[in-house]
Motif scaffolding. Structure first.
Motif, mmCIF file in Angstrom:
data_model
loop_
_atom_site.group_PDB
_atom_site.id
_atom_site.type_symbol
_atom_site.label_atom_id
_atom_site.label_comp_id
_atom_site.label_asym_id
_atom_site.label_seq_id
_atom_site.Cartn_x
_atom_site.Cartn_y
_atom_site.Cartn_z
ATOM 1 N N SER A 77 25.219 37.129 14.405
ATOM 2 C CA SER A 77 25.692 37.074 15.786
ATOM 3 C C SER A 77 24.641 36.512 16.726
ATOM 4 O O SER A 77 24.957 35.938 17.763
ATOM 5 N N THR A 78 23.377 36.676 16.354
ATOM 6 C CA THR A 78 22.296 36.158 17.183
ATOM 7 C C THR A 78 21.057 35.914 16.331
ATOM 8 O O THR A 78 20.897 36.517 15.269
ATOM 9 N N LEU A 79 20.205 35.035 16.818
ATOM 10 C CA LEU A 79 18.954 34.759 16.120
ATOM 11 C C LEU A 79 17.898 34.332 17.127
ATOM 12 O O LEU A 79 18.227 33.877 18.226
ATOM 13 N N ALA A 80 16.664 34.501 16.740
ATOM 14 C CA ALA A 80 15.532 34.124 17.580
ATOM 15 C C ALA A 80 14.683 33.102 16.840
ATOM 16 O O ALA A 80 14.307 33.316 15.689
ATOM 17 N N VAL A 81 14.404 31.997 17.494
ATOM 18 C CA VAL A 81 13.522 30.979 16.941
ATOM 19 C C VAL A 81 12.129 31.255 17.487
ATOM 20 O O VAL A 81 11.897 31.210 18.693
ATOM 21 N N VAL A 82 11.203 31.594 16.587
ATOM 22 C CA VAL A 82 9.818 31.859 16.968
ATOM 23 C C VAL A 82 8.996 30.578 16.804
ATOM 24 O O VAL A 82 8.237 30.211 17.689
ATOM 25 N N GLU A 83 9.155 29.906 15.693
ATOM 26 C CA GLU A 83 8.513 28.610 15.433
ATOM 27 C C GLU A 83 9.580 27.675 14.885
ATOM 28 O O GLU A 83 10.243 28.007 13.908
ATOM 29 N N PRO A 84 9.757 26.498 15.476
ATOM 30 C CA PRO A 84 10.817 25.599 15.044
ATOM 31 C C PRO A 84 10.538 24.845 13.752
ATOM 32 O O PRO A 84 11.445 24.240 13.180
ATOM 33 N N GLY A 85 9.303 24.879 13.270
ATOM 34 C CA GLY A 85 8.975 24.123 12.065
ATOM 35 C C GLY A 85 9.141 22.640 12.321
ATOM 36 O O GLY A 85 8.716 22.124 13.352
ATOM 37 N N GLU A 86 9.821 21.945 11.427
ATOM 38 C CA GLU A 86 10.026 20.498 11.547
ATOM 39 C C GLU A 86 11.289 20.166 12.345
ATOM 40 O O GLU A 86 11.671 19.012 12.440
ATOM 41 N N SER A 87 11.916 21.169 12.916
ATOM 42 C CA SER A 87 13.173 20.986 13.620
ATOM 43 C C SER A 87 12.959 20.653 15.090
ATOM 44 O O SER A 87 11.947 21.005 15.690
ATOM 45 N N ASP A 88 13.967 20.015 15.677
ATOM 46 C CA ASP A 88 13.957 19.732 17.109
ATOM 47 C C ASP A 88 14.876 20.700 17.867
ATOM 48 O O ASP A 88 15.365 20.389 18.943
ATOM 49 N N ILE A 89 15.066 21.873 17.320
ATOM 50 C CA ILE A 89 16.027 22.834 17.863
ATOM 51 C C ILE A 89 15.680 23.308 19.274
ATOM 52 O O ILE A 89 16.571 23.666 20.046
ATOM 53 N N LEU A 90 14.428 23.300 19.641
ATOM 54 C CA LEU A 90 14.061 23.755 20.987
ATOM 55 C C LEU A 90 14.639 22.848 22.070
ATOM 56 O O LEU A 90 14.779 23.271 23.212
ATOM 57 N N ASN A 91 15.013 21.644 21.716
ATOM 58 C CA ASN A 91 15.668 20.742 22.668
ATOM 59 C C ASN A 91 17.096 21.173 22.966
ATOM 60 O O ASN A 91 17.674 20.717 23.947
ATOM 61 N N ALA A 92 17.668 22.026 22.149
ATOM 62 C CA ALA A 92 19.050 22.476 22.345
ATOM 63 C C ALA A 92 19.242 23.217 23.655
ATOM 64 O O ALA A 92 20.279 23.113 24.292
#
Length: 95
Positions: A77-92
């Motif tokens: 239902s929910t998740l927390a991104v602490v470190e994005p790794g190689e992803s660009d997910i923080l741009n979301a």
């Protein structure tokens, strides 16, 4: 940006905590850089994330679909991104 692909890459290469309790811990400890909430998450979860200044992305799907997007065979239902790794997910959060 393909959010599902970015999410899966973050789960594989970064530090992502799944579930309400772990997300709450990451928020309280100031570790979360992005919180993702499924559209059908309980109101208590939505209230928690709305009370923070952490960027929030509302996933346009159910918690079952969010779990599948993470590559997991269970509800997320929910998740927390602490470190994005190689992803660009923080741009979301900026979309």
């Amino acid at each position: 940006m393909d959010f599902n692909a970015s999410l899966r890459k973050a789960v594989k290469t970064g530090t992502v905590f799944l579930g309400q309790n772990k997300t709450r811990e990451c928020i309280e400890e100031g570790k979360a850089k992005l919180v993702v909430v499924a559209k059908n998450s309980p109101e208590s979860v939505k209230t928690l994330v709305n009370e923070t200044d952490i960027p929030v992305f509302v996933y346009d799907g159910s918690s079952v679909q969010l779990g599948k997007a993470c590559g997991r065979p269970y509800v997320v239902s929910t998740l927390a991104v602490v470190e994005p790794g190689e992803s660009d997910i923080l741009n979301a959060a900026r979309v």
